[in-house]
Design a protein around this motif. Structure first.
Motif, PDB file in Angstrom:
ATOM      1  N   VAL A  26       1.776   2.168  -3.590  1.00 28.76           N
ATOM      2  CA  VAL A  26       0.645   2.762  -4.304  1.00 28.76           C
ATOM      3  C   VAL A  26       0.513   4.229  -3.909  1.00 28.76           C
ATOM      4  N   TYR A  30       5.912  -2.333  -9.660  1.00 28.05           N
ATOM      5  CA  TYR A  30       4.703  -1.506  -9.671  1.00 28.05           C
ATOM      6  C   TYR A  30       5.029  -0.076 -10.105  1.00 28.05           C
ATOM      7  N   GLU A  58       0.834  -1.205   0.000  1.00 29.23           N
ATOM      8  CA  GLU A  58       0.000   0.000   0.000  1.00 29.23           C
ATOM      9  C   GLU A  58       0.867   1.252   0.000  1.00 29.23           C
ATOM     10  N   GLN A 112       3.828   2.106 -13.447  1.00 31.50           N
ATOM     11  CA  GLN A 112       3.180   3.415 -13.376  1.00 31.50           C
ATOM     12  C   GLN A 112       3.881   4.458 -14.239  1.00 31.50           C
ATOM     13  N   ASP A 122       7.495  -3.720  -5.367  1.00 30.81           N
ATOM     14  CA  ASP A 122       7.192  -2.297  -5.444  1.00 30.81           C
ATOM     15  C   ASP A 122       7.900  -1.627  -6.611  1.00 30.81           C
TER      16      ASP A 122
END
Length: 214
Positions: free
Chosen positions: A28, A55, A25, A59, A52
């Motif tokens: 994000v 991720y 989290e 993005q 991470d």
């Protein structure tokens, strides 16, 4: 090789992908902050096997992922290549007790999930944040998470001094509010957000601070 280095090498060897595929989290949230500040180049410290970092690359950020575990980074590279993100992630084997191997003002944002609360002395943590300040561009954001002195494990297990306690071979430096404030000296402290994670539950802070633009 330190005991903690050996511990993490063994852990990643025995449990590849141990933290799963989904981003934390905190990652994000960090992506939203970094997008808001116009970041492109992001440094992740303590990237591990890369959930991470991958991720953040998805993005659209260019990610430099550093860790002191060569095994964790090899797993990260394999996963990044399989996801078609190999060009968006650069890996660097690095011990955060040493200077960050990047030039002055070379990154737009820095992210560190559960890295600053490893087996590092207060002085080593302060030195690391000084290095982060060196490589970060003015106006850049630094987002990190740490376990706090409100955590159930604080004050238990093997005491190593300097608010560091060891459980099952894993040493944690538990952060006091005063330490968060010290690390934010000369920065804009935007947030110190409390949250819980895991079964204890672990009590953590997510800290967001930015460098002045001038």
């Amino acid at each position: 090789m330190s005991d903690q280095h050996e511990h993490w090498q063994r852990t990643y060897s025995a449990h590849p992908g141990m933290y799963g595929e989904q981003p934390s989290e905190a990652a994000v949230y960090a992506a939203e902050v970094f997008r808001e500040t116009g970041a492109v180049d992001v440094l992740e410290l303590g990237a591990g096997h890369g959930r991470d970092a991958i991720y953040l690359a998805r993005q659209g950020f260019r990610v430099t992922a550093s860790d002191f575990s060569a095994i964790g980074l090899a797993q990260l590279r394999e996963r990044a290549d399989a996801a078609g993100l190999g060009d968006g992630i650069r890996t660097v084997e690095h011990d955060v007790r040493q200077p960050i191997p990047l030039p002055y003002r070379s990154v737009d944002a820095v992210y560190a999930h559960m890295l600053l609360c490893m087996n590092l002395s207060t002085q080593e943590i302060r030195d690391l944040v000084g290095e982060i300040r060196r490589v970060l561009k003015p106006g850049g954001a630094f987002v990190y998470t740490v376990r706090t002195t409100e955590d159930a494990h604080y004050g238990t297990g093997k005491a190593l001094g300097d608010d560091i306690y060891e459980h099952g071979g894993f040493a944690v430096h538990f952060f006091s509010p005063e330490l968060v404030d010290i690390l934010a000296t000369g920065w804009e402290l935007r947030e110190r957000h409390s949250f819980e994670e895991g079964e204890l539950p672990r009590r953590l802070w997510r800290v967001t601070q930015t460098l002045p633009r001038h």
